[in-house]
Design a protein around this motif. Structure first.
Motif, mmCIF file in Angstrom:
data_model
loop_
_atom_site.group_PDB
_atom_site.id
_atom_site.type_symbol
_atom_site.label_atom_id
_atom_site.label_comp_id
_atom_site.label_asym_id
_atom_site.label_seq_id
_atom_site.Cartn_x
_atom_site.Cartn_y
_atom_site.Cartn_z
ATOM 1 N N THR A 43 0.806 -1.221 0.000
ATOM 2 C CA THR A 43 0.000 0.000 0.000
ATOM 3 C C THR A 43 0.841 1.273 0.000
ATOM 4 O O THR A 43 0.320 2.364 0.266
ATOM 5 C CB THR A 43 -0.944 0.004 1.217
ATOM 6 N N LYS A 44 2.121 1.150 -0.324
ATOM 7 C CA LYS A 44 3.003 2.323 -0.196
ATOM 8 C C LYS A 44 2.647 3.435 -1.177
ATOM 9 O O LYS A 44 2.988 4.594 -0.934
ATOM 10 C CB LYS A 44 4.468 1.909 -0.373
ATOM 11 N N ALA A 94 -5.909 1.993 1.726
ATOM 12 C CA ALA A 94 -5.429 0.926 2.607
ATOM 13 C C ALA A 94 -6.568 0.415 3.487
ATOM 14 O O ALA A 94 -6.708 -0.796 3.699
ATOM 15 C CB ALA A 94 -4.269 1.431 3.467
ATOM 16 N N GLU A 127 4.577 -2.279 3.635
ATOM 17 C CA GLU A 127 5.049 -0.901 3.476
ATOM 18 C C GLU A 127 6.566 -0.894 3.593
ATOM 19 O O GLU A 127 7.166 -1.809 4.143
ATOM 20 C CB GLU A 127 4.435 0.006 4.551
ATOM 21 N N TRP A 155 8.912 4.063 7.159
ATOM 22 C CA TRP A 155 8.119 4.398 8.328
ATOM 23 C C TRP A 155 7.482 5.781 8.212
ATOM 24 O O TRP A 155 6.317 5.981 8.564
ATOM 25 C CB TRP A 155 8.965 4.322 9.598
ATOM 26 N N ASP A 202 6.346 7.250 5.749
ATOM 27 C CA ASP A 202 5.178 7.221 4.864
ATOM 28 C C ASP A 202 4.036 6.405 5.463
ATOM 29 O O ASP A 202 2.862 6.746 5.307
ATOM 30 C CB ASP A 202 5.558 6.640 3.503
ATOM 31 N N VAL A 203 4.363 5.317 6.125
ATOM 32 C CA VAL A 203 3.320 4.411 6.634
ATOM 33 C C VAL A 203 2.767 4.866 7.980
ATOM 34 O O VAL A 203 1.677 4.440 8.383
ATOM 35 C CB VAL A 203 3.861 2.975 6.742
ATOM 36 N N LYS A 215 -0.942 5.601 8.348
ATOM 37 C CA LYS A 215 -1.743 4.403 8.081
ATOM 38 C C LYS A 215 -1.662 3.439 9.255
ATOM 39 O O LYS A 215 -2.674 2.891 9.700
ATOM 40 C CB LYS A 215 -1.253 3.708 6.797
ATOM 41 N N TRP A 216 -0.438 3.244 9.746
ATOM 42 C CA TRP A 216 -0.262 2.305 10.863
ATOM 43 C C TRP A 216 -1.016 2.789 12.099
ATOM 44 O O TRP A 216 -1.682 2.001 12.783
ATOM 45 C CB TRP A 216 1.226 2.129 11.172
ATOM 46 N N TRP A 248 1.177 -6.471 9.598
ATOM 47 C CA TRP A 248 2.013 -5.495 8.899
ATOM 48 C C TRP A 248 3.394 -6.069 8.602
ATOM 49 O O TRP A 248 4.039 -6.657 9.467
ATOM 50 C CB TRP A 248 2.112 -4.214 9.723
#
Length: 229
Positions: free
Chosen positions: A34-35, A42, A55, A58, A60-61, A64-65, A74
């Motif tokens: 999903t990057k 997502a 992903e 970090w 960028d994610v 989302k996380w 994950w």
């Protein structure tokens, strides 16, 4: 195509690859990469029943996380800088990119501080491309011997990235070699336990990877698409 349509189309192709190679469909897990998509996409992937999320950065994610981490499993699939281990440790169920001793030692240090085990895959640069990270195949046995005493690391498999080929069939030797390397590690009992997983195959070549033994395929554009900039 809608997200549901893409998921269904991928499922058909996975099932056909399993049939061609005599494999059980349950042996293969799909990681939704999903990057390149938004938090909303997502979330939609999880809503549609995709459980594994991949992903590679970090920064960028992180949003989302923070919003979705309890809903999925994950996977950190990108190159991991040693100084970023503290950011991701304990957040990702699997790290697919263990490729050097300094990283292994830092993962061990951070995992020990949290009193946890971290599941890792050793990344192997089977194709030998300068643009790809990973150990050379001939370094794998020695590397595994070096890290086997790091008690907070659990090596669960191997990962590789094949070159992008117009004809996916051309990637077959790369995937076959990774499977043979895993089998050799197990045959020689280099680690005090057997390893199972092969993380290999992406949108353009995942069917070949499945035929050669992939247990995890990492699918981005073919599965969740790519959001417009």
């Amino acid at each position: 195509m809608s997200l549901r349509d893409r998921i269904d189309a991928v499922e058909v192709r996975v099932a056909e690859a399993c049939k061609r190679s005599g494999r059980d469909r349950d042996e293969i897990k799909i990681i939704a990469v999903t990057k390149y998509v938004s938090l909303e996409t997502a979330r939609a992937a999880l809503d549609e029943g995709l459980h594994h999320i991949g992903e590679n950065r970090w920064q960028d994610v992180k949003p989302k996380w923070e919003a979705l981490h309890e809903r999925g499993i994950w996977h950190f699939i990108g190159h991991l800088q040693t100084n970023k281990v503290k950011d991701i440790i304990g957040k990702f169920a699997y790290i697919h990119s263990l490729d050097r001793l300094s990283l292994a030692k830092e993962l061990q240090k951070q995992a020990a501080a949290l009193n946890m085990k971290v599941n890792c895959l050793i990344q192997v640069n089977v194709s030998g491309e300068d643009t790809k990270f990973g150990l050379a195949p001939e370094q794998l046995i020695a590397f595994a011997q070096e890290i086997k005493m790091l008690e907070n690391l659990q090596i669960v498999g191997l990962m590789t990235m094949a070159p992008y080929e117009m004809a996916a069939e051309a990637t077959r030797p790369v995937f076959r070699t990774l499977r043979e390397l895993r089998d050799k590690l197990n045959e020689l009992a280099v680690l005090p336990y057997r390893i199972e997983h092969l993380s290999m195959g992406m949108s353009n070549d995942f069917e070949i990877a499945i035929e050669e033994g992939a247990t995890w395929v990492r699918l981005g554009s073919v599965l969740v698409g790519k959001d417009e900039a």
